[in-house]
Design an enzyme around this catalytic site. Structure first.
Site, PDB file in Angstrom:
ATOM      1  CG  ASP A  23      22.458   7.829   7.729  1.00 26.02           C
ATOM      2  OD1 ASP A  23      23.408   6.661   6.803  1.00 26.02           O
ATOM      3  OD2 ASP A  23      22.910   8.255   8.795  1.00 26.02           O
ATOM      4  CD  GLU A  38      22.069   1.736  11.098  1.00 28.34           C
ATOM      5  OE1 GLU A  38      21.383   0.515  11.757  1.00 28.34           O
ATOM      6  OE2 GLU A  38      22.258   3.001  11.641  1.00 28.34           O
ATOM      7  CG  ASP A  46      19.649   7.285  10.611  1.00 26.20           C
ATOM      8  OD1 ASP A  46      20.915   7.454  11.473  1.00 26.20           O
ATOM      9  OD2 ASP A  46      19.197   5.658  10.591  1.00 26.20           O
ATOM     10  CB  SER A  47      21.319  11.706  14.082  1.00 30.14           C
ATOM     11  OG  SER A  47      22.242  11.939  13.444  1.00 30.14           O
ATOM     12  CD  GLU A 101      27.185   5.307  16.282  1.00 30.04           C
ATOM     13  OE1 GLU A 101      27.216   5.426  15.432  1.00 30.04           O
ATOM     14  OE2 GLU A 101      26.290   5.810  16.850  1.00 30.04           O
TER      15      GLU A 101
HETATM   16  O1  KIV Z   1      22.869   9.380  11.930  1.00 25.96           O
HETATM   17  C1  KIV Z   1      24.528   9.810  12.598  1.00 25.96           C
HETATM   18  O2  KIV Z   1      24.482  10.841  13.105  1.00 25.96           O
HETATM   19  C2  KIV Z   1      25.373   8.508  12.226  1.00 25.96           C
HETATM   20  C3  KIV Z   1      26.156   8.833  12.576  1.00 25.96           C
HETATM   21  C4  KIV Z   1      26.150   9.077  15.030  1.00 25.96           C
HETATM   22  C5  KIV Z   1      27.755   7.549  12.531  1.00 25.96           C
HETATM   23  O3  KIV Z   1      25.666   7.568  11.483  1.00 25.96           O
END
Ligand code: KIV
Length: 271
Positions: A90, A122, A51-52, A189
């Site tokens: 995610d 998460e 979700d980044s 993390e």
């Molecule tokens: O969304 C993401 O990129 C992540 C990583 C930082 C583990 O959850």
């Protein structure tokens, strides 16, 4: 003999075998077809459609705004590109917290509409009902503890988590709970390296770290950060393998110069 060299397709079982064999697992993010294809061709074990994407692709300040539909769009683009890697997607903020039924519906939509292989979400005990329900539908779940960016407004900052004993103990208990319920792997993390190593030793599922030191079973980075596309993000844990920002600027300025000077296109570059 090394497990990862033998496999044509990485599965959750392959990751488990890699941990048992002491082989480190490599994981990177990807959000689109073209880069996912390169990442897969390079031989990565796991691709995370993180979700980044909310930050990297859409320019939001946090991961909170990205929607389930947008995650499915990114995930299906990635899935079309890959032959070998295991793809983890995610579950976005708001799609699984509080209501295990809607958590299951969100996970099913990701699996059905994108063709992904697993989901990540998460949190620990707070979301365990959602995790159990998703797992009961046969969907592999990767956990994520430590700095959990969807809770940024609760934490207030992106600094290292679980430095105090109470938070470290809760993290260990949550990691054990996620293992017991059947998660296939866990991201840790931005936590102290010693704590991450302890968790990796005490639980049998693979632990993938980001800013969690070298004593875990694998590493994950955001692709755009490690390629140096984004030159504004420089945390201590990030190793940059390139400076694509500079290289792309240089290519584009050369192109602009060539267009302005009428050097491009030349005789051979036209019909
Ligand atoms: O969304 C993401 O990129 C992540 C990583 C930082 C583990 O959850």
């Amino acid at each position: 003999m090394s497990v990862h060299k033998e496999v044509k397709k990485v599965t959750t079982h392959v990751l488990q075998e890699m941990k048992a064999n002491g082989e480190k697992i490599s994981m990177l993010t990807a959000y689109d077809y073209s880069l996912a294809r390169i990442v897969d061709d390079a031989g990565i074990d796991v691709i995370l459609v993180g979700d980044s994407a909310s930050n990297v692709m859409a320019g939001h300040e946090t991961t909170l705004p990205i929607t389930l539909d947008q995650m499915i769009y990114h995930a299906s683009s990635v899935i079309r590109a890959i032959d070998r890697a295991l793809v983890v997607v995610d579950l976005p903020f708001g799609s699984y917290q509080g209501n295990s039924r809607s958590a299951l519906e969100s996970a099913i939509r990701i699996m059905k509409e994108s063709g992904a292989h697993s989901v990540k979400l998460e949190g620990g005990s707070e979301v365990i009902e959602s995790i159990s329900r998703i797992l009961s539908a046969g969907i592999p779940v990767m956990g994520h503890l430590g700095l959990t960016p969807q809770s940024i407004y609760k934490f207030g900052t992106y600094t290292v988590r679980a430095k105090e004993e109470e938070e470290a103990e809760k993290l260990i208990a949550d990691a054990k709970l996620l293992e017991e319920k059947g998660c296939f792997a866990l991201v840790l993390e931005k936590i102290p390296a010693k704590l991450a190593e302890k968790v990796a030793k005490e639980i049998t599922i693979p632990i993938i770290g980001i800013g969690a030191g070298g004593g875990v079973d694998g590493q994950v980075l955001v692709l755009h950060d490690m390629l140096g596309i984004n030159n504004e993000f420089n945390p201590r844990f990030l190793r940059k393998y390139n400076n694509l920002y500079e290289q792309i600027i240089s290519s584009i300025t050369s192109y602009i110069d060539d267009v302005r000077s009428s050097d491009f296109p030349n005789d051979k570059e036209q019909y």
